[in-house]
Write an enzyme that holds these catalytic residues in place. Structure first.
Site, PDB file in Angstrom:
ATOM      1  N   ARG A 109      -9.550   1.579   8.708  1.00 34.63           N
ATOM      2  CA  ARG A 109      -9.472   0.130   9.209  1.00 34.63           C
ATOM      3  C   ARG A 109     -10.578  -0.608   9.707  1.00 34.63           C
ATOM      4  O   ARG A 109      -9.776  -2.320  10.430  1.00 34.63           O
ATOM      5  CB  ARG A 109      -8.343   0.231   9.962  1.00 34.63           C
TER       6      ARG A 109
ATOM      7  N   ARG B 287      14.536  -4.738  12.023  1.00 32.93           N
ATOM      8  CA  ARG B 287      13.187  -4.194  12.222  1.00 32.93           C
ATOM      9  C   ARG B 287      12.863  -6.087  14.064  1.00 32.93           C
ATOM     10  O   ARG B 287      12.330  -6.636  12.761  1.00 32.93           O
ATOM     11  CB  ARG B 287      12.025  -3.582  11.885  1.00 32.93           C
TER      12      ARG B 287
ATOM     13  N   LYS C 133       1.048  -1.529   0.266  1.00 30.15           N
ATOM     14  CA  LYS C 133       0.220  -0.206  -0.029  1.00 30.15           C
ATOM     15  C   LYS C 133       0.841   1.117   0.108  1.00 30.15           C
ATOM     16  O   LYS C 133       0.359   2.142  -1.343  1.00 30.15           O
ATOM     17  CB  LYS C 133      -1.259   0.346   1.490  1.00 30.15           C
TER      18      LYS C 133
ATOM     19  N   ARG D  16      11.454  -7.228   4.820  1.00 29.01           N
ATOM     20  CA  ARG D  16      12.073  -6.179   5.232  1.00 29.01           C
ATOM     21  C   ARG D  16      12.594  -6.179   6.656  1.00 29.01           C
ATOM     22  O   ARG D  16      13.397  -5.078   6.623  1.00 29.01           O
ATOM     23  CB  ARG D  16      10.435  -5.797   5.229  1.00 29.01           C
TER      24      ARG D  16
ATOM     25  N   ARG E 290      -0.842 -10.195  12.814  1.00 30.10           N
ATOM     26  CA  ARG E 290      -1.380  -8.875  12.249  1.00 30.10           C
ATOM     27  C   ARG E 290      -2.503  -8.826  10.732  1.00 30.10           C
ATOM     28  O   ARG E 290      -2.872  -8.766  11.434  1.00 30.10           O
ATOM     29  CB  ARG E 290       0.047  -7.746  12.457  1.00 30.10           C
TER      30      ARG E 290
END
Length: 188
Positions: free
Chosen positions: A88, A133, A13, A127, A144
């Site tokens: 959301r 991360r 996105k 990523r 998630r």
């Protein structure tokens, strides 16, 4: 062009919104960026949001909608906007519809980026490795995605029922995916 980009975490996105912003000449609005900017600027809404976040809670839909209303009133939004990852949940979708009706700026399109779950996990793991991360481990990613499926996936049905939803394959080269999105948008 007033557009909402929907899709699970890792669907692209943000990447596609950045590309479309340039191509369409419209504002890219991310609620996460809005929150950070309001907090940094020390606005009244920013202070309210900071207090909520400092307490370890999620910022209310009311605060988010107030920030969004302020942002939609800025001059760079006159030609249109891309909302990245908002709404959301269905309550936010209804609130957004009310806000857009109030300012006479209805949505032109809602695009859902479809990507298979296993590919999403791979993308986010990649990523995470690139950016170091720790919160993007496979277990947290699956959590998630579960939250997305429970809370945000019904937003897809909400917009499909209104006839404003286009589903786009989010897998492929960036230019290919962007081309699919652009082809799915109504012509003005």
């Amino acid at each position: 062009m007033r557009l909402v980009l929907l899709g699970p975490p890792g669907s692209g996105k943000g990447t596609q919104a950045t590309r479309l912003k340039e191509d369409l000449g419209i504002a890219h609005i991310s609620t996460g960026d809005l929150l950070r900017a309001e907090v940094a600027a020390g606005t009244e809404l920013g202070k309210q949001a900071k207090a909520v976040m400092d307490a370890g809670n999620l910022v209310s839909d009311e605060i988010l909608l107030g920030m969004l209303e302020a942002r939609l009133g800025q001059p760079d939004v006159a030609k249109g906007f891309i909302l990245d990852g908002y709404p959301r949940n269905v309550a936010q979708a209804n609130a957004l519809d009310g806000l857009l009706a109030k300012i006479s700026q209805p949505l032109d399109a809602v695009v859902q980026l479809d990507v298979a779950t296993e590919l999403l996990v791979e993308r986010i793991a990649g990523r995470a490795a690139e950016q170091g991360r720790a919160d993007d481990n496979p277990e947290s990613v699956r959590q998630r995605l579960q939250v997305y499926n429970e809370q945000t996936a019904p937003v897809v049905d909400f917009y499909a029922g209104r006839g404003t939803l286009a589903r786009v394959d989010g897998v492929g080269e960036l230019d290919e995916v962007e081309g699919r999105i652009t082809a799915a948008l109504p012509k003005h």
